[in-house]
Design a protein around this motif. Structure first.
Motif, short mmCIF file in Angstrom:
data_model
loop_
_atom_site.label_atom_id
_atom_site.label_comp_id
_atom_site.label_asym_id
_atom_site.label_seq_id
_atom_site.Cartn_x
_atom_site.Cartn_y
_atom_site.Cartn_z
N ASP A 63 0.66 10.34 6.33
CA ASP A 63 0.37 9.43 7.46
C ASP A 63 1.74 8.71 8.03
O ASP A 63 2.01 7.44 8.01
N GLY A 64 2.86 9.62 8.17
CA GLY A 64 3.95 9.07 8.57
C GLY A 64 5.08 8.53 7.64
O GLY A 64 6.04 8.39 7.85
N VAL A 65 4.45 8.75 6.34
CA VAL A 65 5.32 8.12 5.11
C VAL A 65 6.01 9.24 4.39
O VAL A 65 5.39 10.14 4.02
N ASP A 66 7.17 9.10 4.06
CA ASP A 66 8.03 10.53 3.34
C ASP A 66 7.88 9.91 2.10
O ASP A 66 8.09 9.00 1.29
N VAL A 67 6.83 10.91 1.26
CA VAL A 67 6.48 10.72 -0.08
C VAL A 67 7.51 10.59 -1.02
O VAL A 67 7.69 9.70 -1.97
N ALA A 68 8.61 11.45 -0.97
CA ALA A 68 9.80 11.62 -1.95
C ALA A 68 10.55 10.28 -1.90
O ALA A 68 11.22 10.00 -2.73
N ALA A 69 10.43 9.58 -0.75
CA ALA A 69 11.31 8.13 -0.53
C ALA A 69 10.60 7.24 -1.19
O ALA A 69 11.17 6.02 -1.21
N LEU A 70 9.39 7.33 -1.68
CA LEU A 70 8.75 6.12 -2.27
C LEU A 70 9.23 5.62 -3.42
O LEU A 70 9.57 6.67 -4.75
N ASP A 71 9.41 4.37 -4.14
CA ASP A 71 9.57 3.96 -5.42
C ASP A 71 8.19 4.18 -6.11
O ASP A 71 7.30 4.53 -5.60
N ALA A 72 8.18 3.59 -7.11
CA ALA A 72 6.90 3.79 -8.13
C ALA A 72 5.86 2.76 -7.55
O ALA A 72 4.65 3.18 -7.72
N ALA A 73 6.08 1.56 -7.21
CA ALA A 73 5.13 0.71 -6.47
C ALA A 73 4.50 1.66 -5.14
O ALA A 73 3.28 1.53 -4.88
N GLY A 74 5.29 2.25 -4.41
CA GLY A 74 5.06 2.76 -3.07
C GLY A 74 4.16 3.96 -3.57
O GLY A 74 3.10 4.37 -2.67
N LEU A 75 4.49 4.61 -4.69
CA LEU A 75 3.63 5.81 -5.23
C LEU A 75 2.25 5.37 -5.47
O LEU A 75 1.11 6.21 -4.93
N ARG A 76 2.10 4.36 -6.17
CA ARG A 76 0.93 3.92 -6.74
C ARG A 76 0.01 3.63 -5.40
O ARG A 76 -1.13 3.80 -5.41
N ALA A 77 0.60 2.82 -4.55
CA ALA A 77 -0.16 2.51 -3.12
C ALA A 77 -0.64 3.81 -2.44
O ALA A 77 -1.69 3.95 -1.92
N LEU A 78 0.45 4.75 -2.25
CA LEU A 78 0.11 6.02 -1.41
C LEU A 78 -1.26 6.68 -2.16
O LEU A 78 -2.09 7.14 -1.73
#
Length: 347
Positions: A67-82
């Motif tokens: 959905d337009g978000v670079d998965v590898a660029a996410l931090d831990a909180a971003g990964l949980r949200a993803l």
């Protein structure tokens, strides 16, 4: 919804074990709202590919966007949200044996800190959606394989994901149960507008529900396109091999196919597969072929099927391989648009 851009994954070696390239230069797009399939043999890289989507693995090259978000660029909180927006169902269900069906579906909501009342209001409709409203208090040991997978699907939907990943989700099920699970996925896709990405080695699964398909072999995507186009006009040898193993279309007995020659000799017959789809699917073209080249046409094999909701049929016929008959047949095929494949020549 999902976009791979030159994505690759290399697993580092250790000790005597060398490094291993699982994926290389993957470019692939999953359209929003589609059911897309990625198919390949065991070890082709399918499961690694799907693990890049929810961040369970990180690409060593290229990028993966959800959905337009670079998965590898996410931090831990971003990964949980993803991961709350990406549901996943597994081959072996991965249910907790100590929890009821209700409690298994409720687990991701409990982890998210949702209140008990809100959880109940969410879980019961999901169990109803997957046809298990009467099994809420049953434990996994009391459920059949198909029922366990339905619990897994309900759990995957609990956080209202945009994307559902299916990693060989029907491989442990019998054919009848597989069809019921595929029909459920198709209904969820239509009713909820959910994008579904299927990873499987089963051609029947892709043929039944996927609108788009990619074929992966040796860590590379070797063919992609509309499921109907890929299945009816495969371009890569891996695709042809997978389709042949699945007995797609009319198939000749081995005792006939083993004696075929690539070029005709005097007195030989041409063996040709006639492929019916689109505008040719419902036309009486076999009868017209007989009228065109004469009555010496034998039907050796036939099959009718449906691929991604579109009709598909094939016949294997033989007729004399003399120059005049072959030329008349070729003119007929060109005039009618009938797709054909010359299988070889024999007596």
């Amino acid at each position: 919804m999902v976009r791979f851009e030159a994505a690759g994954k290399i697993f580092a070696g250790s000790g005597a074990r060398p490094a291993f390239t699982a994926l290389e230069d993957i470019d692939y797009t999953v359209p929003r709202g589609a059911i897309a399939g990625i198919i390949g043999r065991s070890g082709a890289g399918k499961s690694t590919l799907i693990r890049l989507v929810n961040g369970l693995e990180t690409p060593t090259s290229g990028k993966v966007f959800v959905d337009g978000v670079d998965v590898a660029a996410l931090d831990a909180a971003g990964l949980r949200a993803l991961r709350r927006e990406v549901g996943m169902i597994f081959q072996h269900f991965n249910l907790l044996s100590s929890r009821t069906a209700f409690e298994n579906v409720a687990l991701p909501l409990e982890i998210a800190g949702i209140s008990s009342a809100a959880i109940r209001g969410k879980v019961l409709p999901l169990l109803d959606l997957v046809g298990l409203s009467d099994k809420a208090e049953r434990y996994p040991a009391e459920l059949s394989g198909g029922q366990k997978q339905r619990v897994g699907i309900a759990r995957a939907l609990a956080t209202d994901p945009k994307l559902l990943l299916s990693d060989e989700a029907t491989s442990a099920l019998d054919p009848e149960t597989t069809q019921s699970i595929l029909e459920l996925l198709r209904r969820i896709n239509a009713d909820l507008g959910l994008t579904v990405l299927l990873i499987t080695h089963e051609m029947e699964v892709v043929k039944t529900v996927a609108s788009d398909v990619a074929v992966i072999d040796g860590g590379r995507i070797v063919e992609r396109g509309r499921t109907f186009d890929v299945f009816t006009r495969p371009q890569h040898e891996t695709t042809r091999s997978l389709l042949a193993a699945a007995s797609m279309g009319a198939k000749l007995p081995d005792w006939i196919s083993s004696d075929l020659k690539p070029s005709p000799a005097a007195g030989d017959r041409a063996l040709v597969r006639l492929i019916f789809f689109g505008k040719t699917a419902f036309q009486p073209l076999t009868a017209r072929l007989v009228a065109e080249i004469g009555p010496d046409v034998n039907i050796l094999a036939g099959a009718i099927d449906e691929i991604a909701g579109e009709p598909f049929g094939s016949l294997v016929v033989s007729y004399p391989a003399d120059a005049e008959t072959l030329e008349r047949a070729a003119r007929f095929y060109a005039r009618t648009g009938l797709a054909t494949e010359v299988l070889g020549y024999g007596v």
